[in-house]
Design a protein around this motif. Structure first.
Motif, PDB file in Angstrom:
ATOM      1  N   GLY A 181      -4.319   7.954   9.530  1.00 42.39           N
ATOM      2  CA  GLY A 181      -3.791   9.044   8.711  1.00 42.39           C
ATOM      3  C   GLY A 181      -3.044   8.574   7.479  1.00 42.39           C
ATOM      4  O   GLY A 181      -2.627   9.394   6.656  1.00 42.39           O
ATOM      5  N   GLY A 184      -5.706   4.771   2.700  1.00 43.99           N
ATOM      6  CA  GLY A 184      -6.536   5.463   1.723  1.00 43.99           C
ATOM      7  C   GLY A 184      -7.530   4.540   1.050  1.00 43.99           C
ATOM      8  O   GLY A 184      -7.644   3.350   1.369  1.00 43.99           O
ATOM      9  N   GLU A 276      -3.353   9.008  -2.463  1.00 38.66           N
ATOM     10  CA  GLU A 276      -3.343   8.149  -1.279  1.00 38.66           C
ATOM     11  C   GLU A 276      -2.634   8.894  -0.145  1.00 38.66           C
ATOM     12  O   GLU A 276      -1.495   9.349  -0.306  1.00 38.66           O
ATOM     13  N   PRO A 277      -3.267   9.041   1.019  1.00 42.26           N
ATOM     14  CA  PRO A 277      -2.698   9.897   2.075  1.00 42.26           C
ATOM     15  C   PRO A 277      -1.332   9.452   2.568  1.00 42.26           C
ATOM     16  O   PRO A 277      -0.504  10.279   2.963  1.00 42.26           O
ATOM     17  N   THR A 281       3.163  11.288   3.315  1.00 42.06           N
ATOM     18  CA  THR A 281       3.953  10.984   4.508  1.00 42.06           C
ATOM     19  C   THR A 281       5.247  10.272   4.137  1.00 42.06           C
ATOM     20  O   THR A 281       6.318  10.576   4.664  1.00 42.06           O
TER      21      THR A 281
END
Length: 331
Positions: A181, A184, A276-277, A281
């Motif tokens: 998760g 990226g 970018e994931p 977060t």
């Protein structure tokens, strides 16, 4: 900050109508310890450059030599961050904290090399704990130097082929999120390489014990530019100077700074949200809201520079807007 919130409530506008700018102005007042806060006049982008041994494991199609070539592009003023910085009225300083090859020092490029690139984090620690500590200290001293030169707002920048892999490792460990998760595409890798990169991140993070000391985490899976940027945040906070963070690399570095000194992040603003994931977060963990969201993923400090006018505008609003009383407007 209470005085700043009170003044915001007295300005000639509906409460909250300037949205995030209002909170930025309040936080600037808190950083400065004054209401209204001084308008940030002299901005600089500190681009920390370093190489990554993990490139050898096949996490990017770009060769390591691009890092050095881009340092020369920064020096010549031809990179995106140079162009955007000129538009924003900001200077650019490049800090060679770990480029693999020799780089000449001048007024633009500062030679602060801790070691010539990290080791391959897929095979073992990226650096020693002493090197991680030295790189953080280098970042603190860069902040000191910049503030002494009269800069009153610092923006973060970065350059290093392979640095999104190290960023994903840091974010995954420091937030407790799984690699899948967080990892990226970086410079735009395909699905096969992304799967391999994710596996590299997962395996590296698995080596780091839960609750490990932040310097040990940096040494195991971080980059020299991450350590330097973490130090830059710590140094700026010590001087009560605001820092505008760039993308995922800066987000990972800010998490390290937060782990070392939680209050330091109170001096940071999220310039933008990267595609970018892991960056979203990181920002959630840091408690920062991005000022710009334009699907950027370049790095260099590009998103931080784009946000500088917003930070300045937030300060100007709090300082220069009329109040209902001063304008004679009934409420």
């Amino acid at each position: 900050m209470d005085a700043a919130r009170s003044r915001q409530g007295s300005l000639t506008k509906p409460p909250g109508s300037l949205g995030v700018l209002e909170e930025v102005s309040v936080r600037l007042a808190g950083i400065a310890g004054a209401c209204p806060p001084p308008r940030p006049q002299r901005a600089v982008v500190a681009v920390f450059a370093a190489d990554h041994g993990v490139v050898a494991s096949g996490v990017t199609p770009w060769p390591q030599e691009v890092t050095t070539a881009m340092v020369e592009n920064f020096r010549a003023g031809g990179a995106a961050v140079n162009v955007l910085a000129r538009e924003a009225g900001a200077d650019v300083v490049v800090v060679d904290i770990g480029v693999a090859s020799d780089v000449k020092e001048d007024e633009v490029v500062w030679a602060r090399k801790v070691r010539p690139g990290t080791a391959d984090l897929s095979a073992g620690p990226a650096m020693t704990r002493a090197e991680a500590a030295a790189a953080v200290g280098t970042g603190i001293r860069v902040a000191d130097d910049l503030v002494r030169r009269g800069y009153d707002v610092l923006a973060t920048g970065d350059m290093g082929i392979g640095n999104t892999t190290a960023s994903a490792c840091l974010i995954a460990h420091l937030t407790g999120r799984p690699a899948a998760g967080i990892t990226g595409r970086g410079t735009g890798i395909d699905d096969v390489m992304l799967a391999h990169k994710t596996a590299v991140v997962a395996a590296a993070v698995a080596r780091v014990p839960a609750g490990a000391d932040p310097l040990d985490v940096l040494a195991e899976v971080g980059g020299l530019e991450h350590a330097g940027l973490a130090g830059l945040v710590l140094g700026a906070a010590a001087h009560r100077v605001p820092v505008v963070l760039d993308g995922v690399i800066a987000g990972a570095a800010a998490l390290v700074a937060q782990a070392l000194a939680p209050a330091a992040v109170d001096h940071c603003f999220a310039g933008h949200r990267s595609v970018e994931p892991g960056h979203a977060t990181a920002l959630a963990t840091l408690g920062l809201r991005p000022l710009v969201d334009l699907d950027l993923r370049l790095g260099e400090g590009s998103g931080a520079v784009l946000a500088l006018p917003l930070v300045r505008s937030a300060s100007a609003v709090l300082r220069d807007m009329a109040t209902f009383d001063s304008a004679g407007i009934p409420t």
